[in-house]
Design an enzyme around this catalytic site. Structure first.
Site, PDB file in Angstrom:
ATOM      1  N   SER A 163      46.977  44.765  51.386  1.00  0.00           N
ATOM      2  CA  SER A 163      46.098  43.524  50.786  1.00  0.00           C
ATOM      3  C   SER A 163      46.569  42.944  49.490  1.00  0.00           C
ATOM      4  O   SER A 163      46.604  42.054  48.957  1.00  0.00           O
ATOM      5  CB  SER A 163      44.844  43.434  50.935  1.00  0.00           C
ATOM      6  OG  SER A 163      44.259  43.300  52.286  1.00  0.00           O
ATOM      7  N   SER A 175      45.003  40.718  52.042  1.00  0.00           N
ATOM      8  CA  SER A 175      43.505  39.501  51.656  1.00  0.00           C
ATOM      9  C   SER A 175      43.573  39.062  50.553  1.00  0.00           C
ATOM     10  O   SER A 175      42.692  38.226  50.198  1.00  0.00           O
ATOM     11  CB  SER A 175      42.460  40.417  51.984  1.00  0.00           C
ATOM     12  OG  SER A 175      42.391  41.653  51.284  1.00  0.00           O
ATOM     13  N   LYS A 220      40.144  39.374  41.752  1.00  0.00           N
ATOM     14  CA  LYS A 220      39.671  39.162  43.116  1.00  0.00           C
ATOM     15  C   LYS A 220      38.140  39.021  43.294  1.00  0.00           C
ATOM     16  O   LYS A 220      37.429  39.748  42.599  1.00  0.00           O
ATOM     17  CB  LYS A 220      40.403  40.241  43.997  1.00  0.00           C
ATOM     18  CG  LYS A 220      40.153  39.932  45.558  1.00  0.00           C
ATOM     19  CD  LYS A 220      40.841  40.907  46.407  1.00  0.00           C
ATOM     20  CE  LYS A 220      40.727  40.866  47.838  1.00  0.00           C
ATOM     21  NZ  LYS A 220      41.597  41.933  48.753  1.00  0.00           N
TER      22      LYS A 220
END
Length: 488
Positions: A176, A152, A77
């Site tokens: 997330s 997210s 990420k």
């Protein structure tokens, strides 16, 4: 040639026997990324040059037969620092930021000779539940490109779900990792707070953030958690707790396992078909010998309100460092120092980030601190106590990961509160610092539904044991989206 249907153990076997090289596996992974990227938009940066150089060096050194992860590619990420590789947190304010150090979790990946092939898209600074708040692009659900991938960590989830990579890392502040895992039909785990070092993770809510793994299967998830866990002197909140082999209980039966089903997790706001799917999953666990009983977590209804006060307050403090002076975006047409701050931050941050900074600054301001931030901390303690009470009698807690399946892109952009409420089932786990996993448990209208299993502090092994037992006796994890070769 593609290898994305092979497990980590199968890939390791091929590498050790020299049936493929690390370079060939990396090239195949990069080809899978390119082939599918237009359909899902998982990546902000593909680090092809660095990945191939690393793979070539590994081939020259030789694959370590005792190191399962040697030569295995994965995605990370874009809020996890990677030395010399763009790390933007999906924000304009960090559009050109290349860290001069690696996050501890990344150091651990490199320490096991894993190969980072790219950085995945996300909601800006991890603020959002749909991955639509990125400055760079909008990631699309792997099962239906008109739907959100969740957030997210949307890019980390779609990269695994679409067959671009076998493994990825995400971060979870209020759901997330688990929510995008649910929306894309993959396995995603938020470890216990402190299990994985946060050093090098671009901070959102420091008392809530935790890095964790995405994977195709439960065992692979545990194998990746084995790599990234452990105490880190650079992170004062990282735990001294001993790190077990998280795969140690996988394969054991779950006869007599006591699992709690909170009535609050099946109440108002939960889609009726999602509820049916989760009740069917609970029945299936009972058929494997588990005992499932209804319990109450009375204060969980306050979770969303508490979370948005605490997380936004921590964010308003953490994001003060992005000022247009030290690194990142700086506005043009500057006349004085105040201009640097005001213009750079106004132009560099997206709408959702600015909304949360304002909310957090308000909650911490004189005259409101006691009514909001202090009160939220007190209610957080009550939420923790609810969980502690349940874990006195039960091994795990079960429920849906999300109240619905993936919704239409753009459908909640004008209603941030509706998007906030979508995290009502995952947020309490972060507030209490507990570990939680989402595993594929069925489909509603052709879209995946995630089953959430929540464990006691530092008991990820029991979560994996139960998740693996469910996975071994169902085939939901074997069903793939069309982009990954699944049936229409």
């Amino acid at each position: 040639m593609t290898f994305n249907h092979k497990t980590i153990e199968e890939l390791h076997d091929l590498l050790v026997k020299k049936e493929i090289s690390a370079v060939e596996l990396t090239q195949a992974t990069l080809a899978d990324i390119k082939e599918r990227e237009a359909a899902v938009d998982s990546f902000i940066t593909v680090s092809e040059e660095e990945a191939l150089a690393q793979a070539a060096a590994l081939d020259a050194k030789g694959i370590d037969a005792d190191n399962l992860m040697s030569g295995i590619p994965l995605a990370v990420k874009d809020n996890i620092s990677t030395k010399g590789i763009l790390t933007t947190a999906a924000s304009k304010i960090l559009y050109n930021y290349k860290p001069i150090f690696d996050a501890t979790s990344v150091e651990k990946l490199y320490g096991k000779d894993m190969i980072i092939v790219g950085k995945t898209n996300m909601d800006e600074f991890a603020m959002g539940g749909s991955s639509e708040n990125s400055y760079f692009k909008t990631t699309k659900n792997a099962w239906d490109s008109s739907k959100v991938p969740g957030g997210s960590s949307g890019g980390s989830a779609t990269a695994v779900a679409s067959g671009q990579v076998r493994l990825s890392l995400g971060s979870d502040t209020g759901g997330s990792i688990r929510q995008p895992a649910s929306f894309n039909g993959v396995v995603g785990l938020k470890p216990t707070y402190g299990r994985v070092s946060r050093f090098g993770l671009i901070a959102f809510g420091s008392s809530l953030d935790q890095i964790g793994p995405f994977s195709q299967t439960v065992k692979e998830n545990a194998q990746l958690l084995n790599v990234i866990s452990g105490n880190d002197p650079k992170d004062s909140t990282s735990s001294q707790e001993e790190v077990p082999d998280f795969t140690s209980k996988i394969g054991q039966d779950i006869k007599g396992m006591k699992i709690a089903l909170p009535k609050e997790y099946m109440g108002e706001g939960i889609d009726s078909k999602v509820k049916e799917t989760i009740l069917a999953a609970a029945k299936h666990l009972e058929s494997l010998g588990a005992i499932v009983e209804e319990v109450s977590l009375p204060h969980s209804k306050y979770g969303v309100a508490v979370y948005y006060i605490i997380a936004s307050s921590e964010a308003s403090s953490n994001l003060q460092r992005f000022d247009g002076i030290r690194y990142g975006y700086r506005a043009e047409g500057i006349e004085n120092l105040e201009d640097v701050y005001v213009k750079s931050r106004s132009e560099g941050f997206g709408e959702e980030v600015k909304r949360r900074i304002m909310l957090g600054t308000f909650s911490l301001s004189s005259g409101y601190y006691d009514a909001y931030f202090k009160k939220a901390g007190q209610v957080r303690t009550l939420i923790m106590q609810d969980f502690a009470k349940v874990f006195e009698k039960y091994d795990l807690i079960l429920g849906p990961t999300a109240p619905t399946v993936a919704y239409d892109l753009g459908s909640q952009n004008q209603d941030p509160v509706a998007m906030y409420l979508a995290d009502l089932l995952t947020i309490p786990v972060n507030l209490a610092g507990l570990p939680g996993i989402s595993i594929p448990a069925g489909f509603v209208d052709g879209l995946p539904v995630g089953l959430q299993l929540i464990g006691n502090h530092f008991d990820e092994a029991t979560i994996y044991q139960t998740a693996a037992a469910f996975e071994a006796t169902t085939d939901y994890h074997k069903q793939q989206p069309v982009i990954f070769g699944g049936e229409k």
